[in-house]
Scaffold this motif. Sequence first.
Motif, PDB file in Angstrom:
ATOM      1  N   UNK A   2       0.838  -1.199   0.000  1.00 15.78           N
ATOM      2  CA  UNK A   2       0.000   0.000   0.000  1.00 15.78           C
ATOM      3  C   UNK A   2       0.875   1.252   0.000  1.00 15.78           C
ATOM      4  N   UNK A   3       0.261   2.365  -0.344  1.00 13.45           N
ATOM      5  CA  UNK A   3       0.961   3.643  -0.282  1.00 13.45           C
ATOM      6  C   UNK A   3       1.418   3.910   1.149  1.00 13.45           C
ATOM      7  N   UNK A   7       5.436   4.634   2.015  1.00 10.72           N
ATOM      8  CA  UNK A   7       5.994   5.876   2.562  1.00 10.72           C
ATOM      9  C   UNK A   7       6.598   5.711   3.947  1.00 10.72           C
ATOM     10  N   UNK A   8       6.517   4.511   4.504  1.00  8.24           N
ATOM     11  CA  UNK A   8       7.128   4.283   5.808  1.00  8.24           C
ATOM     12  C   UNK A   8       6.142   4.081   6.933  1.00  8.24           C
ATOM     13  N   UNK A   9       4.857   3.953   6.596  1.00  4.71           N
ATOM     14  CA  UNK A   9       3.864   3.618   7.603  1.00  4.71           C
ATOM     15  C   UNK A   9       3.566   4.717   8.601  1.00  4.71           C
ATOM     16  N   UNK A  54      -4.626   5.984   3.331  1.00  2.57           N
ATOM     17  CA  UNK A  54      -3.524   5.505   2.487  1.00  2.57           C
ATOM     18  C   UNK A  54      -3.301   3.999   2.579  1.00  2.57           C
ATOM     19  N   UNK A  55      -4.181   3.270   3.236  1.00  2.00           N
ATOM     20  CA  UNK A  55      -4.088   1.813   3.227  1.00  2.00           C
ATOM     21  C   UNK A  55      -3.563   1.184   4.492  1.00  2.00           C
ATOM     22  N   UNK A 104       5.441  12.351  -2.790  1.00  2.00           N
ATOM     23  CA  UNK A 104       5.084  13.692  -2.356  1.00  2.00           C
ATOM     24  C   UNK A 104       3.966  14.250  -3.247  1.00  2.00           C
ATOM     25  N   UNK A 105       4.116  14.078  -4.548  1.00  2.00           N
ATOM     26  CA  UNK A 105       3.111  14.588  -5.484  1.00  2.00           C
ATOM     27  C   UNK A 105       1.766  13.916  -5.257  1.00  2.00           C
ATOM     28  N   UNK A 106       1.760  12.623  -5.009  1.00  2.00           N
ATOM     29  CA  UNK A 106       0.509  11.905  -4.777  1.00  2.00           C
ATOM     30  C   UNK A 106      -0.163  12.390  -3.496  1.00  2.00           C
ATOM     31  N   UNK A 107       0.606  12.536  -2.442  1.00  2.00           N
ATOM     32  CA  UNK A 107       0.067  13.010  -1.165  1.00  2.00           C
ATOM     33  C   UNK A 107      -0.444  14.439  -1.319  1.00  2.00           C
ATOM     34  N   UNK A 108       0.355  15.291  -1.942  1.00  2.00           N
ATOM     35  CA  UNK A 108      -0.002  16.692  -2.112  1.00  2.00           C
ATOM     36  C   UNK A 108      -1.265  16.850  -2.964  1.00  2.00           C
TER      37      UNK A 108
END
Length: 123
Positions: A2-3, A7-9, A54-55, A104-108
């Motif tokens: 998952x995303x 990203x590090x949970x 984010x999963x 970063x782009x996906x989160x933003x």
Amino acid sequence: MTFFEEIGGLPTIEKIVATFYEGVATDPVLAPMYPADDLDGARERLTLFLAQYWGGPTTYSERRGHPRLRMRHAPYAVTPDARDHWLALFRAGLDAVDLTPEQDAQFWEYVTHAAQFMINTPG
């Protein structure tokens, strides 16, 4: 994967949110929207919401039910100015963690869309 995992949970989400709320505490536009005695509660709720979105674990829904973001924010005048302050502080949160440019782009993209969606009062 998952995303959330990519990203590090939870530690990554916690760092983003902690940085965000450090700014909220002193922001002249946003601070009045948050009960001073519940800033830690707000921090926890946002952390759990983002982790679930984010999963990650579904703890947010287990504790609070459906997110209903617009309904939960309806008592507050969310103006374009408030959106801009919120996004500036969230940008600081994202900048505090080590995401790839794609992550970063996906989160933003998500938070900018969500922030726009939350506006309920014209500026």
